[in-house]
Design an enzyme around this catalytic site. Structure first.
Site: not given
Ligand SMILES: NC(=O)c1ccc[n+]([C@@H]2O[C@H](COP(=O)([O-])OP(=O)(O)OC[C@H]3O[C@@H](n4cnc5c(N)ncnc54)[C@H](OP(=O)(O)O)[C@@H]3O)[C@@H](O)[C@H]2O)c1
Length: 265
Positions: A55, A80, A50, A111
């Site tokens: 990004y 997106k 994704d 998005h």
């Molecule tokens: N459509 C939208 O508006 C929107 C908004 C936000 C995100 N997204 C998409 O959704 C994806 C996921 O959301 P997100 O990146 O915001 O947050 P997330 O996946 O909920 O959390 C990522 C965070 O958790 C940490 N983490 C990952 N695996 C872990 C584990 N096993 N143990 C402990 N900590 C862990 C990561 O740190 P490290 O990297 O340091 O490991 C990072 O700080 C994004 O990457 C993006 O592709 C979409």
């Protein structure tokens, strides 16, 4: 429930298939870090990536996909459309395709909704989808029920997905039911609460019971509910941990407990 594995897919309402587990790339800087993270995720079995124009890392995402040695058809890629580009979607798509350089995009999402332009943006995307073979499916992100209803009132192509902020800590059952009823797949961004709730005692208690990490419980909760989930990490150990969720099953009563976490938060 049939046994899930890393390649388990959900069928989208246009007939295409999307892996339940994907790899998120928000806040991973373009260049070596994105390239290596995506390459590693693909190496250990993720088949869904994704990204988004916003990004700023589509070039490195595409590079890793091309260099992975995995046939393009076996990888599901989402990018997106940023709201500012809503009325210039053809150009925005062309730029994303050029940056990714992987031939086509499996899923192109709006998005964020642009208030007042929700229907118009959808109509524009629908037209592009119908006239081009460079996007295989279209959907939305961060749209509420009313915004999707307004799209459905004029759509000749239904959104296949709504990607929303979702974890047990901000679960919206009304959105979940609405999506199920309308054959729209719900997809969770921030499935790990962006790291914020991983030490919460309600969660760690359940994790200990299954001998799994809090992150694994949150991700397993998604896939057992048929919610596509796209955790992000730049650490190999965590990227692997987040994919190691297919050797256990959360009981129905614990799923219900997790469903209600948002009421406690
Ligand atoms: N459509 C939208 O508006 C929107 C908004 C936000 C995100 N997204 C998409 O959704 C994806 C996921 O959301 P997100 O990146 O915001 O947050 P997330 O996946 O909920 O959390 C990522 C965070 O958790 C940490 N983490 C990952 N695996 C872990 C584990 N096993 N143990 C402990 N900590 C862990 C990561 O740190 P490290 O990297 O340091 O490991 C990072 O700080 C994004 O990457 C993006 O592709 C979409």
């Amino acid at each position: 429930m049939s046994k899930l594995n890393i390649e388990s897919k959900v069928k989208l309402n246009n007939g295409t298939q999307m892996p339940l587990l994907g790899f998120g790339t928000y806040q991973i800087p373009d260049g070596e870090i994105t390239y290596n993270s995506v390459l590693y995720a693909l190496k250990i079995g993720y088949r869904h990536i994704d990204t988004a124009k916003f990004y700023g890392n589509e070039i490195s995402v595409g590079g890793a996909i091309r260099d992975s040695g995995i046939p393009r058809k076996d990888i599901f890629v989402t990018t997106k459309l940023w709201p500012n580009d809503a009325l210039n979607a053809e150009k925005a798509l062309e730029t994303s395709l050029k940056k990714l350089d992987i031939g086509y995009i499996d899923l192109y999402l709006i998005h964020w909704p642009l208030p007042g332009l929700v229907k118009k943006t959808w109509k524009r995307l629908e037209k592009i989808y119908k006239n081009s073979d460079t996007i295989k499916a279209i959907g939305v992100s961060n749209h509420n029920v009313n915004q999707i209803k307004s799209i459905l009132s004029i759509a000749t192509v239904k959104p296949v997905v709504n990607q929303v902020k979702c974890s047990p800590y901000n679960f919206d059952p009304k959105m979940y039911e609405f999506c199920q009823k309308n054959d729209i797949v719900m997809e969770a961004w921030g499935p790990l609460t962006q790291g914020k709730k991983l030490s919460d005692e309600n969660l760690t208690t359940i994790a200990e019971k299954y001998d799994k990490s809090p992150a694994q419980i949150l991700l397993r909760w998604c896939i057992q509910k048929g919610i596509v989930t796209i955790p992000k990490s730049t650490h190999e150990k965590r990227v692997a941990e987040n994919a190691d969720i297919f050797d256990f099953q959360i009981s129905e009563s614990d799923i219900r407990k997790l469903d209600n976490f948002s009421k406690k938060a």
